[in-house]
Write a protein that holds these residues in place. Structure first.
Motif, short mmCIF file in Angstrom:
data_model
loop_
_atom_site.label_atom_id
_atom_site.label_comp_id
_atom_site.label_asym_id
_atom_site.label_seq_id
_atom_site.Cartn_x
_atom_site.Cartn_y
_atom_site.Cartn_z
N VAL A 32 5.61 -1.58 -1.15
CA VAL A 32 5.90 -0.21 -0.75
C VAL A 32 6.05 0.53 -2.07
CG1 VAL A 32 7.61 1.33 0.31
CG2 VAL A 32 7.06 -0.86 1.39
N TYR A 33 5.43 1.70 -2.17
CA TYR A 33 5.48 2.43 -3.43
C TYR A 33 5.78 3.90 -3.17
CZ TYR A 33 0.72 3.99 -2.38
OH TYR A 33 -0.38 4.56 -1.79
N GLU B 139 2.36 2.22 1.53
CA GLU B 139 2.48 0.77 1.56
C GLU B 139 1.08 0.18 1.51
OE1 GLU B 139 1.80 -1.54 4.24
OE2 GLU B 139 1.30 -0.13 5.81
N THR B 140 0.96 -0.96 0.84
CA THR B 140 -0.35 -1.54 0.61
C THR B 140 -0.26 -3.03 0.35
OG1 THR B 140 -2.34 -1.39 -0.77
CG2 THR B 140 -0.23 -1.01 -1.87
N ARG C 233 6.53 -4.45 4.86
CA ARG C 233 6.07 -3.23 4.17
C ARG C 233 6.02 -2.04 5.13
NH1 ARG C 233 2.12 -6.86 1.91
NH2 ARG C 233 0.53 -5.92 3.24
N ALA D 25 8.41 1.19 4.63
CA ALA D 25 7.74 2.46 4.35
C ALA D 25 8.12 3.50 5.40
CB ALA D 25 6.23 2.27 4.30
#
Length: 113
Positions: A34-35, A55-56, A95, A99
């Motif tokens: 999660v960014y 999220e990725t 994630r 997110a």
């Protein structure tokens, strides 16, 4: 390109998450995460501004995709983002859940909808 520090973010549910902070020029590997694109506090402010949450399963590739013209990178950059927050998570369900919690907590302006 560097790791800046770790910041604990507390969601609207009262959960604490240790988010690692990186400068925008950091090169990332294709790790699940999660960014967040955010602006660190200035002066006496203690609040981080969250402009985008994603999220990725492949962070490096996703950030490259986010940099497409008109993408989330451009929108967050226009608002003054100066750091990328990352929370490495391998499980897709984790994630997605975190997110969604982050988006609900901070309602980032660069997330669609």
């Amino acid at each position: 390109m560097s790791r800046l520090t770790t910041l604990t973010l507390t969601s609207h549910r009262g959960r604490d998450y240790p988010v690692e902070l990186f400068s925008p020029d950091t090169g990332f590997t294709d790790t699940g995460a999660v960014y967040l694109y955010l602006k660190l506090p200035e002066g006496r402010s203690r609040q981080v501004q969250v402009f985008y949450v994603g999220e990725t399963c492949a962070l490096g590739a996703q950030i490259t995709e986010d940099r497409r013209p008109g993408g989330p990178w451009d929108r967050a950059e226009a608002l003054g983002f100066d750091a990328i927050g990352g929370l490495a998570l391998s499980r897709p369900g984790d994630r997605a859940m975190i997110a969604a919690e982050f988006i609900h907590s901070w309602q980032p302006p660069c997330n669609d909808g």
